[in-house]
Design a protein around this motif. Structure first.
Motif, short mmCIF file in Angstrom:
data_model
loop_
_atom_site.label_atom_id
_atom_site.label_comp_id
_atom_site.label_asym_id
_atom_site.label_seq_id
_atom_site.Cartn_x
_atom_site.Cartn_y
_atom_site.Cartn_z
N UNK A 236 4.51 0.79 0.81
CA UNK A 236 4.42 2.08 0.71
C UNK A 236 5.44 2.86 0.07
N UNK A 237 5.96 3.33 -1.33
CA UNK A 237 7.35 3.80 -2.02
C UNK A 237 7.67 5.07 -1.11
N UNK B 101 -0.68 -1.11 3.61
CA UNK B 101 -0.61 -0.46 1.99
C UNK B 101 -1.15 0.65 2.19
N UNK B 102 -0.82 1.28 1.20
CA UNK B 102 -1.19 2.80 0.83
C UNK B 102 -2.70 1.75 -0.90
N UNK B 103 -3.11 2.70 -0.41
CA UNK B 103 -4.14 1.99 -1.96
C UNK B 103 -3.56 2.70 -3.47
N UNK B 104 -3.74 2.12 -4.09
CA UNK B 104 -2.48 2.39 -4.98
C UNK B 104 -4.04 2.15 -6.52
N UNK B 105 -4.73 2.74 -7.50
CA UNK B 105 -5.44 2.40 -8.29
C UNK B 105 -6.77 1.23 -7.62
N UNK C 24 -4.24 -7.26 7.47
CA UNK C 24 -3.69 -6.51 6.29
C UNK C 24 -4.60 -5.23 6.91
N UNK C 25 -3.76 -3.93 6.47
CA UNK C 25 -3.64 -2.77 6.69
C UNK C 25 -3.90 -1.73 5.12
N UNK C 26 -4.95 -1.03 4.77
CA UNK C 26 -5.07 -0.42 3.56
C UNK C 26 -5.16 0.92 3.74
N UNK D 133 -10.68 -3.03 -1.30
CA UNK D 133 -10.28 -4.98 -2.33
C UNK D 133 -8.64 -4.21 -2.17
N UNK D 134 -7.66 -3.32 -1.83
CA UNK D 134 -6.10 -3.98 -1.21
C UNK D 134 -6.25 -4.69 -0.16
N UNK D 135 -7.12 -4.42 1.05
CA UNK D 135 -7.03 -5.93 2.01
C UNK D 135 -6.70 -7.80 1.33
#
Ligand SMILES: Cc1cc2nc3c(=O)[nH]c(=O)nc-3n(C[C@H](O)[C@H](O)[C@H](O)COP(=O)(O)O)c2cc1C
Length: 245
Positions: free
Chosen positions: A16-17, A94-98, A132-134, A145-147
């Motif tokens: 995450x930014x 991650x945070x999910x982006x798009x 993986x974590x989202x 999908x991010x995972x």
């Protein structure tokens, strides 16, 4: 840490930014659970990409000659690459982006893969244990999908992907912030005992625990089989890491 014997490093990458946000909250839960497996043997680090720069790959192929990315003189790529190389296990959150992973992390993955793959001798099995974590602001909004993007990256780099425990963790850790977009949304939902936030924390914690356990098992096995592994060039990056302790 133990003076002799088995030790592992678990690198947690927050994609995450935003610092101290929901991603870091879940990642910290996973890393704490990883440490608790054996506090003397498991070292953890939370590395945030917030404030860091990862330029995109420009397909110049310079890395094929040297193994180094020429863009790394202008950004933070090498710092994270070196930590990644040293780690016995990696948990990417991650945070999910798009519906997917943030672009900064994608840039890092592209260049990590290309620079290690295209340089002779550095491609091969890394055998890091991966989790993986989202999490996102909405439900059913890209977490899986991010995972999967993180899992694909882990596999292509010759790693071993693991999940947490049922029922909360099917393919990793996941959650949503129940339509609240603040940095501490998940933490405060968890403190208020939200059912979904508790499930998210459980998924992250069981993932962290299983990642650390398997990384210890793999390292113990590798130490036992080092002579055999050294004969196969595909295990070169793995053997190098095991020998470095
Ligand atoms: C550019 C951008 C795209 C986003 N896309 C999604 C999305 O597709 N699905 C979702 O659930 N949340 C999405 N979000 C929301 C974040 O995933 C969410 O706020 C998350 O909790 C942020 O994590 P952080 O606090 O670690 O930064 C998006 C946020 C941004 C800034």
């Amino acid at each position: 840490m133990k003076k002799n014997g088995l030790r592992i490093k678990v690198l947690g990458i927050s994609g995450s930014p935003r610092k101290n946000g929901n991603t870091e909250f879940l990642l910290s839960q996973a890393l704490e659970a990883a440490r608790l497996v054996d506090p003397e043997a498991v070292e953890t680090e939370l590395y945030s990409i917030a404030g860091k720069k990862y330029l995109p790959c420009i397909a110049c192929s310079a890395c094929a000659k040297t193994g180094e990315c020429i863009r790394s003189k202008d950004d933070d790529f090498n710092d994270l690459r070196d930590r990644w190389l040293e780690a016995d296990a990696v948990i990417v959150a991650v945070p999910v982006y798009h519906m997917g992973i943030p672009g900064q992390l994608k840039c890092f993955f592209d260049r990590l893969g290309n620079s290690l793959w295209s340089y002779r001798g550095s491609a091969g099995k890394h055998l890091k244990v991966y989790g993986a974590i989202a999490q996102g602001v909405h439900i059913f909004s890209g977490q899986e999908n991010a995972i999967k993007e993180i899992i694909n990256h882990a596999l292509i780099m010759g790693n071993i992907v693991i999940s947490g425990d049922p029922w909360e963790s099917y393919i990793g850790g996941a959650g949503w912030t129940e339509k609240v977009s603040g940095k501490d949304a998940l933490k405060s939902l968890y403190e208020k005992k939200s059912f979904d936030a508790e499930a998210a924390v459980k998924s992250a914690r069981s993932l962290g625990k299983r990642v650390a356990e398997l990384a210890l098992i793999i390292k113990a096995g590798a130490m036992h089989y080092l002579n055999r592994l050294e004969k196969d060039p595909m295990f070169k990056p793995f053997v190098k890491r095991i020998k470095q302790g």
